[in-house]
Design an enzyme around this catalytic site. Structure first.
Site, PDB file in Angstrom:
ATOM      1  N   ASP A  52      -0.414  -5.483   6.211  1.00  0.00           N
ATOM      2  CA  ASP A  52      -0.305  -5.139   4.783  1.00  0.00           C
ATOM      3  C   ASP A  52      -0.331  -3.627   4.573  1.00  0.00           C
ATOM      4  O   ASP A  52      -0.764  -2.872   5.447  1.00  0.00           O
ATOM      5  CB  ASP A  52      -1.424  -5.817   3.969  1.00  0.00           C
ATOM      6  CG  ASP A  52      -2.820  -5.356   4.372  1.00  0.00           C
ATOM      7  OD1 ASP A  52      -3.052  -5.109   5.566  1.00  0.00           O
ATOM      8  OD2 ASP A  52      -3.695  -5.229   3.490  1.00  0.00           O
ATOM      9  N   GLU A 105      -6.046  -5.995   5.540  1.00  0.00           N
ATOM     10  CA  GLU A 105      -6.982  -4.919   5.896  1.00  0.00           C
ATOM     11  C   GLU A 105      -7.196  -3.985   4.724  1.00  0.00           C
ATOM     12  O   GLU A 105      -8.295  -3.495   4.491  1.00  0.00           O
ATOM     13  CB  GLU A 105      -6.441  -4.135   7.104  1.00  0.00           C
ATOM     14  CG  GLU A 105      -7.445  -3.155   7.719  1.00  0.00           C
ATOM     15  CD  GLU A 105      -7.438  -1.757   7.110  1.00  0.00           C
ATOM     16  OE1 GLU A 105      -8.349  -0.984   7.394  1.00  0.00           O
ATOM     17  OE2 GLU A 105      -6.516  -1.434   6.313  1.00  0.00           O
TER      18      GLU A 105
HETATM   19 ZN   LIG Z   1      -4.487   1.084   8.044  1.00  0.00          ZN
END
Ligand SMILES: [Zn+2]
Length: 199
Positions: free
Chosen positions: A78, A143
């Site tokens: 992401d 993340e």
């Molecule tokens: Zn990163």
């Protein structure tokens, strides 16, 4: 005639063009693409969902001694959001200028790293190299929103234990000088309690 682009660069630009921007990352396209690239590199591809719609793509390259602890090459798929009006080129176009600069959300953080893992192994395998330890590439979701629905959950799962990871690499940070930055023991937490009693 333009010089032929290195396939590693072409693959990197393809990866950038998959819009995995939070809060609605296109993990379906991303997973499908990683599966194609992982299999092309000769890897075994497995997809583990931490939560519905939250895929961890695991690409494994078995070593000659599979009983040994493995090398885990981790990256997140992401990327953070964009304000497109402040961009010189469309953030998911992976535009390459005449100097070779590639523009795109995720170029530094961290699709460059994910594709480097894959291309490096693909290249070594094409040269006929074998590895003693098994290598696992893990591509994790979410993340940038804290990892609770990504890595934080994945490490509790039997599918993670099965990887038998002994050593892991993950993202660093760009360095504007000719040096490279490494993070050493970054994930060791020191809890400090500060007590302010006033007067
Ligand atoms: Zn990163």
């Amino acid at each position: 005639m333009a010089a032929k682009e290195d396939p590693a660069v072409t693959h990197f630009r393809e990866y950038i063009r998959i819009n995995t921007m939070q809060p609605n990352p296109d993990y379906v396209s991303c997973t499908a693409w990683l599966r194609i690239r992982g299999e092309a590199a000769g890897g075994e591809v497995e997809v583990v969902e931490t939560f519905p719609g939250k895929p961890v793509v695991v690409i494994s390259f078995p070593g000659t001694r599979p009983e040994l602890g493995t090398l885990l090459l981790n990256s997140h798929t992401d990327v953070v959001p964009v304000f497109p009006e402040h961009w010189k080129y469309e953030p998911f176009s992976a535009h390459k200028d005449s100097e070779g600069n590639i523009y795109g959300r995720g170029t530094q953080d961290m699709k460059c790293v994910g594709i480097q893992y894959l291309e490096a192994i693909h290249r070594m395998k094409k040269q006929g190299k074998t590895f003693t330890r098994t290598i696992h590439l893990t591509f994790v979701p979410d993340e940038e929103i804290g990892g609770e629905t990504g890595m934080q959950e994945f490490v509790k799962m039997p599918e993670f234990k099965k990887l038998n990871a002994a050593f892991a690499l993950d993202e660093g940070y760009a360095n504007p000088t000719d040096k490279f930055s490494l993070f050493y023991g970054e994930r060791c937490v020191w809890w400090v309690m500060v007590k302010c009693t006033g007067q």
